[in-house]
Structures are given as C-alpha cells and as structure tokens.
Design a protein around this motif. Structure first.
Motif, mmCIF file in Angstrom:
data_model
loop_
_atom_site.group_PDB
_atom_site.id
_atom_site.type_symbol
_atom_site.label_atom_id
_atom_site.label_comp_id
_atom_site.label_asym_id
_atom_site.label_seq_id
_atom_site.Cartn_x
_atom_site.Cartn_y
_atom_site.Cartn_z
ATOM 1 N N UNK A 63 40.104 36.498 35.694
ATOM 2 C CA UNK A 63 39.130 35.508 35.231
ATOM 3 C C UNK A 63 37.717 36.071 35.255
ATOM 4 N N UNK A 64 36.978 35.873 34.173
ATOM 5 C CA UNK A 64 35.665 36.488 34.026
ATOM 6 C C UNK A 64 34.726 36.176 35.179
ATOM 7 N N UNK A 115 38.599 42.174 31.097
ATOM 8 C CA UNK A 115 39.568 43.268 31.092
ATOM 9 C C UNK A 115 38.890 44.487 31.691
ATOM 10 N N UNK A 116 39.549 45.070 32.656
ATOM 11 C CA UNK A 116 39.008 46.261 33.300
ATOM 12 C C UNK A 116 39.901 47.458 33.082
ATOM 13 N N UNK A 161 35.563 41.488 40.420
ATOM 14 C CA UNK A 161 34.500 42.315 40.943
ATOM 15 C C UNK A 161 34.043 43.326 39.911
ATOM 16 N N UNK A 162 32.928 43.954 40.186
ATOM 17 C CA UNK A 162 32.390 44.980 39.289
ATOM 18 C C UNK A 162 32.827 46.340 39.802
ATOM 19 N N UNK A 163 33.637 47.023 39.013
ATOM 20 C CA UNK A 163 34.063 48.355 39.406
ATOM 21 C C UNK A 163 35.094 48.397 40.515
ATOM 22 N N UNK A 164 35.658 47.252 40.841
ATOM 23 C CA UNK A 164 36.687 47.193 41.887
ATOM 24 C C UNK A 164 37.885 46.411 41.358
ATOM 25 N N UNK A 165 39.048 46.589 41.999
ATOM 26 C CA UNK A 165 40.232 45.833 41.568
ATOM 27 C C UNK A 165 40.189 44.356 41.977
ATOM 28 N N UNK A 166 39.155 43.961 42.729
ATOM 29 C CA UNK A 166 39.094 42.597 43.243
ATOM 30 C C UNK A 166 39.121 41.588 42.102
ATOM 31 N N UNK A 167 40.009 40.610 42.227
ATOM 32 C CA UNK A 167 40.038 39.515 41.271
ATOM 33 C C UNK A 167 40.890 39.751 40.048
ATOM 34 N N UNK A 194 40.034 53.965 40.847
ATOM 35 C CA UNK A 194 38.619 53.879 40.489
ATOM 36 C C UNK A 194 38.440 52.943 39.303
ATOM 37 N N UNK A 195 37.548 51.988 39.438
ATOM 38 C CA UNK A 195 37.207 51.125 38.325
ATOM 39 C C UNK A 195 36.196 51.825 37.444
ATOM 40 N N UNK A 196 36.519 52.080 36.185
ATOM 41 C CA UNK A 196 35.646 52.876 35.347
ATOM 42 C C UNK A 196 34.936 52.066 34.265
ATOM 43 N N UNK A 197 35.492 50.958 33.858
ATOM 44 C CA UNK A 197 34.846 50.167 32.820
ATOM 45 C C UNK A 197 35.459 48.780 32.781
ATOM 46 N N UNK A 198 34.681 47.832 32.291
ATOM 47 C CA UNK A 198 35.212 46.485 32.116
ATOM 48 C C UNK A 198 34.417 45.770 31.038
#
Length: 125
Positions: free
Chosen positions: A100-101, A34-35, A105-111, A46-50
């Motif tokens: 899916x875990x 969950x992001x 991506x990290x900090x991006x909306x990818x996936x 902006x991806x801020x946390x996941x």
C-alpha cells in the motif's frame, strides 16, 4: 490471487542495458507502490527503486541513481526498471514487490505485502 510476474533478467556485459518488467494482478494497482529490490550472494536485500502508482513519485538508491529508471504503465498494471550502464556489482537476484502506497518504507522491504519470484541479472566484466 495476487501475482507479480517478473521478466527481463539475463546476462549482459558491463556497460550494457536490461529492462525488467513486473506485471501485477489481483489487487488495486493504483493504490499500491511497487518496489524493486536486489540481493547478491552473501549480502542483504537492497531496496533500489520504487514508484507510487497513485502519484508517480519515485525513489532511487544512490547505488543506481542516474543509471536506472523506474516507470509504470497503469493501463497494463506493469512497472518497468530500465537499467543502463550496468556494472558487475549490479549482479544479483532482482525482485519486485507491492505494498500500500501509504505504508511502505523508502528503500526497505517494510510494508511490502507481495513479492515476485525473482530474476537473475548477471553483469560480466
């Protein structure tokens, strides 16, 4: 039907706190990350946390590190974002998303396959 229902946004003064909740249903929560994302007017999302629901690993963007805390209650299929020491620059529409875990991506909306409806957070100076 997949649903991500957000709650907890609102108006707060600078230095205050808010807690956002993202309640998930319709998919196997333990297999997903969950992001939290935010988008201010005229800016990119902006991806801020996941957080990974499977192993609890977390990510924080530098802009929120030390002020925001992400947590997950797998029994309730709910992820929280505790936001402390809020600043006017935190003002944005906040979204949660699920993917899916092993694929997000990290900090991006990818996936991220599923998105909540967004909630406004406004921090006054």
């Amino acid at each position: 039907e997949v649903q991500l229902v957000l709650s907890g946004g609102g108006l707060v003064q600078a230095g205050g706190s808010l807690r956002l909740s993202c309640a998930a249903s319709g998919f196997t929560f333990d297999d997903y990350a969950i992001g939290w994302f935010r988008q201010a007017p005229g800016k990119e999302r902006e991806g801020i946390s996941s957080i990974s629901s499977s192993d609890g690993s977390t990510y924080y963007a530098d802009s929120v590190k030390g002020r925001f805390t992400i947590s997950s209650d797998n029994a309730k299929n709910t992820v929280y974002l505790q936001m402390n020491s809020l600043k006017p620059e935190d003002t944005a529409v906040y979204y949660c998303a699920a993917g899916p875990s092993g694929r997000v991506g990290v900090g991006t909306p990818f996936g991220y396959d599923y998105w909540g409806q967004g909630t406004q957070v406004t921090v006054s100076s």
